[in-house]
Design a protein around this motif. Structure first.
Motif, short mmCIF file in Angstrom:
data_model
loop_
_atom_site.label_atom_id
_atom_site.label_comp_id
_atom_site.label_asym_id
_atom_site.label_seq_id
_atom_site.Cartn_x
_atom_site.Cartn_y
_atom_site.Cartn_z
N GLU A 25 0.79 -1.22 0.09
CA GLU A 25 -0.03 0.00 0.06
C GLU A 25 0.80 1.34 0.05
O GLU A 25 0.53 2.39 -0.61
CB GLU A 25 -1.07 0.09 1.18
CG GLU A 25 -2.02 -0.96 1.13
CD GLU A 25 -2.96 -0.63 -0.12
OE1 GLU A 25 -3.46 0.63 -0.51
OE2 GLU A 25 -3.17 -1.89 -0.98
N LYS A 28 2.38 1.56 -3.37
CA LYS A 28 1.31 2.16 -4.32
C LYS A 28 0.76 3.60 -4.36
O LYS A 28 1.02 4.29 -5.36
CB LYS A 28 -0.09 1.24 -4.38
CG LYS A 28 -0.05 -0.25 -4.84
CD LYS A 28 -1.15 -1.00 -4.75
CE LYS A 28 -2.37 -0.41 -4.03
NZ LYS A 28 -3.43 -1.41 -3.88
N LYS A 29 1.24 4.09 -3.20
CA LYS A 29 0.64 5.54 -2.67
C LYS A 29 2.03 6.54 -3.29
O LYS A 29 1.88 7.44 -3.72
CB LYS A 29 0.37 5.73 -1.45
CG LYS A 29 -0.96 4.89 -0.99
CD LYS A 29 -2.17 5.63 -1.71
CE LYS A 29 -3.48 4.83 -1.29
NZ LYS A 29 -4.48 5.11 -2.17
#
Length: 97
Positions: A25, A28-29
């Motif tokens: 996560e 991805k950010k």
């Protein structure tokens, strides 16, 4: 004996899956990565996490590798491995998917 080993592997997968999910996560950010590479990246991070966890378990290297791959697959969801995806993980506001 085999049942006990399988339980250890599944417990280890359960323990490192949240770590793999969290790292994916963050990646991805933070980075602009093609979406179809995210499951492969997740498996790689899970593999690394399984190998790097040698001080915390007495499992053999092969079992830790299997557990790492399992955690990586669960980190993105097994269905995303075969799903065709386009675009990138981090989109600019003017780009469309």
């Amino acid at each position: 004996m085999e049942n006990e080993i399988m339980q250890q592997v599944l417990l280890f997968i359960t323990m490192i899956s949240p770590f793999v999910f969290g790292v994916i996560e963050v990646v991805k950010k933070a980075f602009r990565i093609p979406k179809n590479y995210i499951p492969l990246l997740s498996v790689g991070i899970g593999l690394f996490a399984g190998i790097a966890a040698f001080p915390f378990t007495d499992m053999s290297l092969m079992l830790r590798i299997w557990a790492g791959v399992g955690a990586g697959l669960s980190g993105t969801g097994l269905f995303e491995m075969v799903k065709k995806r386009g675009g990138f993980s981090k989109q600019n506001s003017h780009e469309k998917e």
